[in-house]
Design a protein around this motif. Sequence first.
Motif, PDB file in Angstrom:
ATOM      1  N   ARG A 103       0.865  -1.172   0.000  1.00 12.30           N
ATOM      2  CA  ARG A 103       0.000   0.000   0.000  1.00 12.30           C
ATOM      3  C   ARG A 103       0.899   1.218   0.000  1.00 12.30           C
ATOM      4  NH1 ARG A 103      -4.227   0.178   4.480  1.00 12.30           N
ATOM      5  NH2 ARG A 103      -2.324   0.304   5.684  1.00 12.30           N
ATOM      6  N   ARG A 145       1.116   5.532   0.314  1.00  7.49           N
ATOM      7  CA  ARG A 145       0.535   6.823   0.688  1.00  7.49           C
ATOM      8  C   ARG A 145       1.475   7.887   0.152  1.00  7.49           C
ATOM      9  NH1 ARG A 145      -2.425   3.545   1.531  1.00  7.49           N
ATOM     10  NH2 ARG A 145      -3.593   2.949   3.367  1.00  7.49           N
ATOM     11  N   ARG A 187      -3.992   7.505  -1.811  1.00  8.03           N
ATOM     12  CA  ARG A 187      -3.906   6.189  -1.169  1.00  8.03           C
ATOM     13  C   ARG A 187      -4.097   5.155  -2.272  1.00  8.03           C
ATOM     14  NH1 ARG A 187      -5.000   5.857   4.519  1.00  8.03           N
ATOM     15  NH2 ARG A 187      -4.865   7.935   5.411  1.00  8.03           N
ATOM     16  N   GLU A 223      -6.725   2.796  -3.790  1.00  7.62           N
ATOM     17  CA  GLU A 223      -7.105   1.893  -2.721  1.00  7.62           C
ATOM     18  C   GLU A 223      -8.623   1.952  -2.557  1.00  7.62           C
ATOM     19  OE1 GLU A 223      -4.663   1.093   1.038  1.00  7.62           O
ATOM     20  OE2 GLU A 223      -6.195   2.529   1.666  1.00  7.62           O
TER      21      GLU A 223
END
Length: 139
Positions: free
Chosen positions: A96, A98, A113, A138
């Motif tokens: 993931r 950011r 995201r 995301e």
Amino acid sequence: MSAGGGRSAGAEAAVRAAAAGLVAAFAAHDTGRYFAAFAEDATFVFPTQPGILADRAAYETAWRAWEADGFRVLDCRTDDTEVRVVAEGLAVLTHRVRTRLAVKDDADGEELRERETVVFRRSPDGRWLVVHEHLSPEP
């Protein structure tokens, strides 16, 4: 996560180190170091692009156009990183992401995201280079 034993464990560690360098260069907006992490024949799929960027040169061209519009990376963090060595000299990393980006006059930036899949291939000189990157928002 890795497939296999000691040799793939070493490959996994090397891929994680290559990915950490890639993310650090991206977070610093260090384009020289960032683009050096990609093979010349790497392909890219980004949610903001209508099609696949067919090689590193195409991505560099898109990047310069974004910069001309005021794009700048302010920060980038990753978590939930998994690495799978799928064959000798080939690994898939998922994580993931950011990212805080400045666009135009927005000095504070906006946060994206995303989830990312990155395919690494070991080059003849032993470096692990990105050969494919796929970003998606995301959920």
